[in-house]
Motif scaffolding. Structure first.
Motif, PDB file in Angstrom:
ATOM      1  N   UNK A  80       6.867  11.804   7.669  1.00 24.91           N
ATOM      2  CA  UNK A  80       7.621  11.327   8.837  1.00 24.91           C
ATOM      3  C   UNK A  80       6.677  10.935   9.971  1.00 24.91           C
ATOM      4  N   UNK A  81       5.460  11.482   9.954  1.00 19.48           N
ATOM      5  CA  UNK A  81       4.518  11.256  11.057  1.00 19.48           C
ATOM      6  C   UNK A  81       3.179  10.776  10.510  1.00 19.48           C
ATOM      7  N   UNK A  82       2.355  10.132  11.341  1.00 22.92           N
ATOM      8  CA  UNK A  82       1.017   9.755  10.891  1.00 22.92           C
ATOM      9  C   UNK A  82       0.141  10.990  10.648  1.00 22.92           C
ATOM     10  N   UNK A  83      -0.911  10.809   9.855  1.00 16.92           N
ATOM     11  CA  UNK A  83      -1.873  11.904   9.657  1.00 16.92           C
ATOM     12  C   UNK A  83      -2.198  12.183   8.204  1.00 16.92           C
ATOM     13  N   UNK A  84      -1.527  11.488   7.267  1.00 12.16           N
ATOM     14  CA  UNK A  84      -1.800  11.759   5.847  1.00 12.16           C
ATOM     15  C   UNK A  84      -1.720  13.253   5.581  1.00 12.16           C
ATOM     16  N   UNK A  85      -2.502  13.724   4.632  1.00 12.15           N
ATOM     17  CA  UNK A  85      -2.443  15.152   4.289  1.00 12.15           C
ATOM     18  C   UNK A  85      -2.983  16.036   5.404  1.00 12.15           C
ATOM     19  N   UNK A  86      -3.781  15.449   6.283  1.00 14.97           N
ATOM     20  CA  UNK A  86      -4.379  16.290   7.337  1.00 14.97           C
ATOM     21  C   UNK A  86      -3.321  16.997   8.167  1.00 14.97           C
ATOM     22  N   UNK A  98      -2.555   1.909  -4.491  1.00 18.25           N
ATOM     23  CA  UNK A  98      -2.028   3.268  -4.478  1.00 18.25           C
ATOM     24  C   UNK A  98      -2.988   4.202  -3.746  1.00 18.25           C
ATOM     25  N   UNK A  99      -2.459   4.876  -2.711  1.00 19.49           N
ATOM     26  CA  UNK A  99      -3.300   5.719  -1.853  1.00 19.49           C
ATOM     27  C   UNK A  99      -2.558   7.020  -1.559  1.00 19.49           C
ATOM     28  N   UNK A 100      -2.024   7.634  -2.601  1.00 16.36           N
ATOM     29  CA  UNK A 100      -1.103   8.755  -2.394  1.00 16.36           C
ATOM     30  C   UNK A 100      -1.786  10.124  -2.410  1.00 16.36           C
ATOM     31  N   UNK A 101      -3.104  10.160  -2.560  1.00 15.04           N
ATOM     32  CA  UNK A 101      -3.830  11.425  -2.428  1.00 15.04           C
ATOM     33  C   UNK A 101      -3.436  12.451  -3.473  1.00 15.04           C
ATOM     34  N   UNK A 102      -3.613  13.706  -3.110  1.00 13.82           N
ATOM     35  CA  UNK A 102      -3.351  14.799  -4.058  1.00 13.82           C
ATOM     36  C   UNK A 102      -2.516  15.917  -3.435  1.00 13.82           C
ATOM     37  N   UNK A 103      -2.355  15.885  -2.125  1.00 11.47           N
ATOM     38  CA  UNK A 103      -1.786  17.044  -1.421  1.00 11.47           C
ATOM     39  C   UNK A 103      -0.401  17.438  -1.945  1.00 11.47           C
ATOM     40  N   UNK A 104       0.372  16.458  -2.368  1.00 14.61           N
ATOM     41  CA  UNK A 104       1.744  16.775  -2.811  1.00 14.61           C
ATOM     42  C   UNK A 104       1.771  17.327  -4.235  1.00 14.61           C
ATOM     43  N   UNK A 122       0.331  10.612  -8.809  1.00 11.32           N
ATOM     44  CA  UNK A 122       0.508   9.254  -9.345  1.00 11.32           C
ATOM     45  C   UNK A 122       1.719   9.144 -10.281  1.00 11.32           C
ATOM     46  N   UNK A 123       2.621  10.126 -10.221  1.00  8.88           N
ATOM     47  CA  UNK A 123       3.787  10.114 -11.116  1.00  8.88           C
ATOM     48  C   UNK A 123       4.616   8.840 -11.000  1.00  8.88           C
ATOM     49  N   UNK A 124       4.689   8.273  -9.792  1.00  9.85           N
ATOM     50  CA  UNK A 124       5.501   7.055  -9.581  1.00  9.85           C
ATOM     51  C   UNK A 124       4.896   5.832 -10.276  1.00  9.85           C
ATOM     52  N   UNK A 125       3.639   5.950 -10.722  1.00 14.95           N
ATOM     53  CA  UNK A 125       3.022   4.816 -11.440  1.00 14.95           C
ATOM     54  C   UNK A 125       3.243   4.910 -12.949  1.00 14.95           C
ATOM     55  N   UNK A 180       0.880  -1.176   0.000  1.00 18.49           N
ATOM     56  CA  UNK A 180       0.000   0.000   0.000  1.00 18.49           C
ATOM     57  C   UNK A 180       0.911   1.217   0.000  1.00 18.49           C
ATOM     58  N   UNK A 181       0.676   2.133  -0.907  1.00 19.81           N
ATOM     59  CA  UNK A 181       1.512   3.344  -0.952  1.00 19.81           C
ATOM     60  C   UNK A 181       0.667   4.515  -0.448  1.00 19.81           C
ATOM     61  N   UNK A 182       1.045   5.031   0.715  1.00 20.29           N
ATOM     62  CA  UNK A 182       0.318   6.158   1.307  1.00 20.29           C
ATOM     63  C   UNK A 182      -0.459   5.716   2.535  1.00 20.29           C
ATOM     64  N   UNK A 183      -0.379   6.507   3.604  1.00 18.83           N
ATOM     65  CA  UNK A 183      -1.071   6.168   4.851  1.00 18.83           C
ATOM     66  C   UNK A 183      -2.002   7.280   5.281  1.00 18.83           C
ATOM     67  N   UNK A 184      -2.768   7.823   4.337  1.00 22.36           N
ATOM     68  CA  UNK A 184      -3.882   8.711   4.676  1.00 22.36           C
ATOM     69  C   UNK A 184      -5.113   7.848   4.925  1.00 22.36           C
ATOM     70  N   UNK A 185      -6.270   8.454   4.875  1.00 26.24           N
ATOM     71  CA  UNK A 185      -7.508   7.708   5.148  1.00 26.24           C
ATOM     72  C   UNK A 185      -7.632   6.488   4.221  1.00 26.24           C
TER      73      UNK A 185
END
Ligand SMILES: Cc1cc2nc3c(=O)[nH]c(=O)nc-3n(C[C@H](O)[C@H](O)[C@H](O)COP(=O)(O)OP(=O)(O)OC[C@H]3O[C@@H](n4cnc5c(N)ncnc54)[C@H](O)[C@@H]3O)c2cc1C
Length: 354
Positions: free
Chosen positions: A36-42, A125-131, A286-289, A8-13
């Motif tokens: 570095x820390x939990x919390x995803x984009x939040x 893939x769960x990388x969101x959009x924030x970046x 999703x650039x890494x895909x 799984x890539x990404x640890x947001x919701x």
């Protein structure tokens, strides 16, 4: 190297929900997260975004809803995620920023992050959009003498005190930030490409479902996903009434050019500006895909549920119709089912080709 059943890539919701459901199914996996820390984009949302401002954050699967709180979303939600990861013992590794997912031998996928490598049968893939904050190219934008920024880097309303501020964009962020900025700015100008659609009825579950269905249809056709809010319409809340009274929500058409001292309006007049806030949204990270060539001829990734049509080893969660906390929850469950279906097929000896 060991072969995992899923990465799984990404640890947001979306990533946490996926991991929870993979774990329930007994599917060995890791979750790689760039932060570095939990919390995803939040954890990165601006400080003035409080729990009073968010539109409702769905409880993570198998967890109690967030307790009533008036605090900062970037602290409250991050703490909730951290607690969730701990309670469920989710296998999150961080900070690990995935650079690429590439084809490996024997129908496997290789996930690369710097020098590190993971071999896996499937990827969620769960990388969101924030970046990936998005700012459109606009004639003259590079000549502007004032400050240009995106909500991604919003420093709070004080930075706009006494300034003349142009806010670009017709989404929820533009409405919310105008609500904060207008009362302290010297003046604001709100410009959008299309006239905003104001929601007058209550936001019922039916309205929400209809909006999600529209985005789902886009993604099924392989079009770039629209944001769910762009189809749900906008609404003003109590905290935006002062800005409304000041006329901040009088919408203007897009300017024709940016000039050193401001923006040139379609009627030829210059609106002198100190700041342009580009509340113009985000794009899926999703650039890494890219090595997997998932994009359709329409520029988006075509999905069947959460499964990439071009490569059913890949699930996308938090993408398009599931880009909300409730959508991300559901997508995690669907993705785990998709992974299980692929693994079952894999062990049955069917062709494992992309
Ligand atoms: C200002 C704002 C307010 C919102 N308010 C609400 C709301 O009130 N209610 C609601 O339902 N939705 C809201 N949303 C939408 C909602 O936040 C998101 O849809 C949802 O939280 C996204 O979850 P996610 O897991 O997809 O992504 P994210 O929370 O963005 O998590 C993605 C994770 O992936 C990691 N990552 C990214 N790239 C890589 C990489 N290459 N390698 C490894 N890890 C990577 C990141 O570090 C991050 O931890 C809001 C969005 C914004 C911008």
């Amino acid at each position: 190297m060991d072969v995992l059943d899923s990465v799984v890539i990404g640890a947001g919701q979306a990533g946490l929900s996926s991991s929870y459901h993979l774990q329930r199914r007994g599917i060995p996996h890791v979750v790689l997260d760039a932060d570095a820390e939990p919390g995803g984009a939040w954890q990165h949302r601006w400080d003035s975004l409080t729990m009073r401002d968010v539109h409702g954050i769905a409880a993570l699967p198998g967890a109690e809803p967030l307790a009533e709180d008036e605090g900062r979303a970037n602290e409250v939600v991050a703490a909730y995620f951290a607690d969730y990861e701990r309670t469920h013992g989710l296998p999150v590794l961080r900070p690990v920023r995935v650079d690429a997912v590439v084809e490996a031998d024997d129908g496997l996928l290789e996930v690369r992050a710097g020098e590190r490598r993971w071999l896996t049968r499937t990827v969620v893939n769960a990388t969101g959009t924030w970046s990936r904050p998005f700012v459109p190219a606009y004639p003259g934008a590079d000549t502007f003498r004032g400050r240009q920024l995106h909500p991604h880097d919003y420093p709070g309303p004080e930075a706009f005190r006494g300034r003349r501020v142009v806010v670009v964009g017709g989404g929820a962020s533009a409405v919310q930030l105008l609500g904060e900025i207008a009362p302290v700015a010297a003046d604001t100008l709100w410009v959008t490409r299309r006239a905003p659609v104001w929601r007058t009825d209550d936001f019922t579950p039916e309205v929400g479902r209809a909006a999600v269905a529209l985005v789902e249809e886009r993604v099924r056709r392989g079009l770039p996903p629209a944001s769910v809010v762009s189809v749900t319409g906008l609404a003003l809340r109590e905290q935006e009434r002062e800005a409304e009274r000041l006329g901040a929500y009088e919408r203007h058409p897009m300017f024709t050019a940016v000039e050193p001292g401001g923006v040139r309006m379609p009627d030829g007049a210059l609106w002198p500006a100190d700041v342009i806030l580009w509340a113009t949204g985000f794009r899926p990270a999703v650039g890494h895909l890219a090595p997997l060539r998932l994009r359709s001829e329409h520029g988006g990734i075509r999905l069947d549920g959460t499964t990439a049509v071009a490569d059913p080893r890949v699930q996308l969660v938090g993408y398009g119709p599931s880009a909300s906390t409730i959508g991300a929850n559901r997508a995690g469950r669907v993705a785990a089912r998709g992974v299980a279906a692929w693994l079952a097929r894999d062990t049955e000896g069917d062709a494992v080709s992309a």
